[in-house]
Design a protein around this motif. Structure first.
Motif, PDB file in Angstrom:
ATOM      1  N   LEU A 247       0.827  -1.194   0.000  1.00  0.00           N
ATOM      2  CA  LEU A 247       0.000   0.000   0.000  1.00  0.00           C
ATOM      3  C   LEU A 247       0.871   1.257   0.000  1.00  0.00           C
ATOM      4  N   SER A 248       0.288   2.355  -0.426  1.00  0.00           N
ATOM      5  CA  SER A 248       0.948   3.649  -0.303  1.00  0.00           C
ATOM      6  C   SER A 248       0.798   4.122   1.145  1.00  0.00           C
ATOM      7  N   VAL A 249       1.933   4.338   1.833  1.00  0.00           N
ATOM      8  CA  VAL A 249       1.908   4.613   3.265  1.00  0.00           C
ATOM      9  C   VAL A 249       2.699   5.879   3.579  1.00  0.00           C
ATOM     10  N   GLU A 250       2.139   6.721   4.435  1.00  0.00           N
ATOM     11  CA  GLU A 250       2.862   7.887   4.955  1.00  0.00           C
ATOM     12  C   GLU A 250       3.661   7.411   6.177  1.00  0.00           C
ATOM     13  N   VAL A 251       4.941   7.139   5.984  1.00  0.00           N
ATOM     14  CA  VAL A 251       5.748   6.458   6.987  1.00  0.00           C
ATOM     15  C   VAL A 251       6.165   7.413   8.104  1.00  0.00           C
ATOM     16  N   VAL A 252       5.957   6.948   9.344  1.00  0.00           N
ATOM     17  CA  VAL A 252       6.429   7.662  10.533  1.00  0.00           C
ATOM     18  C   VAL A 252       7.684   7.000  11.074  1.00  0.00           C
ATOM     19  N   GLU A 253       7.677   5.665  11.138  1.00  0.00           N
ATOM     20  CA  GLU A 253       8.791   4.895  11.704  1.00  0.00           C
ATOM     21  C   GLU A 253       8.736   3.492  11.110  1.00  0.00           C
ATOM     22  N   THR A 254       9.880   2.966  10.681  1.00  0.00           N
ATOM     23  CA  THR A 254       9.886   1.672   9.997  1.00  0.00           C
ATOM     24  C   THR A 254      10.096   0.483  10.925  1.00  0.00           C
ATOM     25  N   VAL A 255      10.643   0.710  12.112  1.00  0.00           N
ATOM     26  CA  VAL A 255      10.984  -0.406  12.999  1.00  0.00           C
ATOM     27  C   VAL A 255       9.722  -1.167  13.407  1.00  0.00           C
ATOM     28  N   GLY A 256       9.751  -2.477  13.273  1.00  0.00           N
ATOM     29  CA  GLY A 256       8.627  -3.316  13.670  1.00  0.00           C
ATOM     30  C   GLY A 256       7.666  -3.654  12.548  1.00  0.00           C
ATOM     31  N   ALA A 257       7.817  -3.019  11.389  1.00  0.00           N
ATOM     32  CA  ALA A 257       6.874  -3.267  10.291  1.00  0.00           C
ATOM     33  C   ALA A 257       6.979  -4.696   9.774  1.00  0.00           C
ATOM     34  N   GLY A 258       8.192  -5.232   9.725  1.00  0.00           N
ATOM     35  CA  GLY A 258       8.356  -6.606   9.268  1.00  0.00           C
ATOM     36  C   GLY A 258       7.688  -7.609  10.193  1.00  0.00           C
ATOM     37  N   ASP A 259       7.765  -7.361  11.489  1.00  0.00           N
ATOM     38  CA  ASP A 259       7.096  -8.231  12.456  1.00  0.00           C
ATOM     39  C   ASP A 259       5.580  -8.153  12.291  1.00  0.00           C
ATOM     40  N   ALA A 260       5.080  -6.940  12.051  1.00  0.00           N
ATOM     41  CA  ALA A 260       3.643  -6.776  11.843  1.00  0.00           C
ATOM     42  C   ALA A 260       3.196  -7.501  10.582  1.00  0.00           C
ATOM     43  N   PHE A 261       4.007  -7.427   9.519  1.00  0.00           N
ATOM     44  CA  PHE A 261       3.675  -8.152   8.299  1.00  0.00           C
ATOM     45  C   PHE A 261       3.589  -9.651   8.596  1.00  0.00           C
ATOM     46  N   ALA A 262       4.563 -10.166   9.345  1.00  0.00           N
ATOM     47  CA  ALA A 262       4.556 -11.594   9.684  1.00  0.00           C
ATOM     48  C   ALA A 262       3.289 -11.960  10.441  1.00  0.00           C
ATOM     49  N   ALA A 263       2.879 -11.116  11.397  1.00  0.00           N
ATOM     50  CA  ALA A 263       1.667 -11.395  12.164  1.00  0.00           C
ATOM     51  C   ALA A 263       0.446 -11.454  11.254  1.00  0.00           C
ATOM     52  N   GLY A 264       0.339 -10.493  10.332  1.00  0.00           N
ATOM     53  CA  GLY A 264      -0.806 -10.489   9.422  1.00  0.00           C
ATOM     54  C   GLY A 264      -0.810 -11.701   8.515  1.00  0.00           C
ATOM     55  N   PHE A 265       0.344 -12.031   7.961  1.00  0.00           N
ATOM     56  CA  PHE A 265       0.412 -13.183   7.062  1.00  0.00           C
ATOM     57  C   PHE A 265       0.099 -14.485   7.806  1.00  0.00           C
ATOM     58  N   LEU A 266       0.638 -14.639   9.006  1.00  0.00           N
ATOM     59  CA  LEU A 266       0.380 -15.855   9.784  1.00  0.00           C
ATOM     60  C   LEU A 266      -1.087 -15.943  10.187  1.00  0.00           C
ATOM     61  N   ALA A 267      -1.683 -14.811  10.551  1.00  0.00           N
ATOM     62  CA  ALA A 267      -3.112 -14.821  10.885  1.00  0.00           C
ATOM     63  C   ALA A 267      -3.940 -15.258   9.684  1.00  0.00           C
ATOM     64  N   GLY A 268      -3.602 -14.735   8.514  1.00  0.00           N
ATOM     65  CA  GLY A 268      -4.309 -15.143   7.304  1.00  0.00           C
ATOM     66  C   GLY A 268      -4.108 -16.615   6.997  1.00  0.00           C
ATOM     67  N   THR A 269      -2.917 -17.134   7.287  1.00  0.00           N
ATOM     68  CA  THR A 269      -2.640 -18.558   7.083  1.00  0.00           C
ATOM     69  C   THR A 269      -3.500 -19.404   8.006  1.00  0.00           C
ATOM     70  N   LEU A 270      -3.575 -19.009   9.271  1.00  0.00           N
ATOM     71  CA  LEU A 270      -4.383 -19.760  10.240  1.00  0.00           C
ATOM     72  C   LEU A 270      -5.869 -19.690   9.911  1.00  0.00           C
ATOM     73  N   GLN A 271      -6.280 -18.609   9.262  1.00  0.00           N
ATOM     74  CA  GLN A 271      -7.676 -18.451   8.862  1.00  0.00           C
ATOM     75  C   GLN A 271      -7.952 -19.057   7.489  1.00  0.00           C
ATOM     76  N   ASP A 272      -6.935 -19.687   6.895  1.00  0.00           N
ATOM     77  CA  ASP A 272      -7.069 -20.335   5.584  1.00  0.00           C
ATOM     78  C   ASP A 272      -7.553 -19.371   4.504  1.00  0.00           C
ATOM     79  N   LEU A 273      -7.100 -18.119   4.569  1.00  0.00           N
ATOM     80  CA  LEU A 273      -7.454 -17.146   3.537  1.00  0.00           C
ATOM     81  C   LEU A 273      -6.733 -17.480   2.237  1.00  0.00           C
TER      82      LEU A 273
END
Length: 324
Positions: A247-273
């Motif tokens: 997405l197009s994002v107005e970035v404030v701080e980049t630290v932790g974004a990769g971990d958040a991506f992992a959480a979203g992807f894993l949640a989608g995996t567990l939900q069989d999306l």
């Protein structure tokens, strides 16, 4: 008789640290710091819980005030911490965020920490075994493999023993942690994992290539997620390849974004999306963190998530995310 075990769909195994963020300027001039909790695996645990996934975070903390703060923080975010072991001798790790000229630099104080004392026998603790027995996904990172030889041995045991869960590993390549160490143990961990997440830039340093096809070939047949900064996330799996633009994002701080991506992807995996929606959910949770000053942030509200997960490619591409 043990207490009833809370439902656990996901386990995040690795260190957590207390983070101190100063105002803009060099550390020598900062007088007041803002305290929060960080660390790759605990960031993912909090992100999963925020998306409604029953999640346990398993690790070791110092039996000190900072360790108590970590436990309170994760519990308040809905994470089960019943598998955490407190160390009466070793401290909870710390890191300090220094911000200058719009950039952040991290200073870590983790040598000799309680988390670094994790070892293969840590997995034999009843509180850990009971949670592993019911988990569908166990997530860890290359950071935990790097903080000590004993923690690397623990992860190797986790990866090689018979298991019912999916093993998820985020490379999280930190060259400073691997100085004077052989990363062969990390290669073995990645090759044994069922799901691997890698940033293209860090893969170029670690593996000599950021190309998804080459990485997939080198790591073997499994699910591989390659994140190309702010551009595209790619999944390669036996069934083929899926690419979803960020997405197009107005970035404030980049630290932790990769971990958040992992959480979203894993949640989608567990939900069989569907795979496209798993990647979109990763982008959405990453965007929430990119637009916040902390290392973690609440995901977009459920109605907004559902709308964007089902959006057309054109609607998705036109979406812009700013600070909330």
């Amino acid at each position: 008789m043990p207490e009833p075990l809370p439902e656990t769909a996901a386990i995040c195994l690795g260190e957590a640290m207390v983070m101190f963020a100063g105002g803009p300027g060099p550390l020598a001039d900062v007088e007041v710091f803002r305290r929060s909790v960080g660390g790759a695996e605990c960031n993912v645990a909090g992100g999963l819980a925020a998306l409604g996934v029953p999640t346990s975070w398993i690790s070791r903390l110092g039996d000190d005030g900072f360790g108590e703060h970590v436990l309170r923080d994760l519990q308040a975010r809905g994470v089960d911490v019943g598998g955490v072991e407190l160390d009466p001798v070793r401290p909870t790790a710390l890191y300090v965020k220094e911000s200058q000229d719009g950039r952040s630099r991290m200073h870590y104080y983790r040598t000799g920490s309680a988390a670094a004392a994790m070892a293969p026998e840590f997995l034999d603790r009843p509180e850990v075994r009971r949670r592993l027995a019911q988990a569908r996904v166990v997530h860890t990172t290359g950071i935990t493999a790097a903080i000590s030889e004993s923690s690397a041995q623990m992860l190797e045991r986790l990866a090689t023993e018979p298991r019912e869960f999916l093993l998820s590993v985020d490379l999280n390549w930190r060259p400073a942690l691997w100085r004077d160490k052989d990363p062969e143990s990390l290669w073995r961990l990645l090759k044994a994992a069922d799901l691997v997440l890698i940033g293209a830039d860090e893969a170029a340093v670690f593996a000599g290539t950021g190309d998804p096809e080459e990485l997939y070939e080198r790591l073997g047949a499994k699910t591989l997620v390659v994140k190309n900064d702010a551009h595209t996330a790619t999944v390669l799996e036996p069934g083929g390849r899926t690419d979803v633009p960020a997405l197009s994002v107005e970035v404030v701080e980049t630290v932790g974004a990769g971990d958040a991506f992992a959480a979203g992807f894993l949640a989608g995996t567990l939900q069989d999306l569907p795979m496209t929606q798993r990647l979109r959910l990763g982008h959405l949770t990453a965007a929430a963190v990119l637009t916040a000053p902390e290392d973690h942030a609440p995901p977009p509200a459920a109605p907004e998530r559902e709308r964007l997960l089902s959006a057309t490619d054109e609607e998705w591409a036109a979406t812009k995310i700013g600070p909330r």
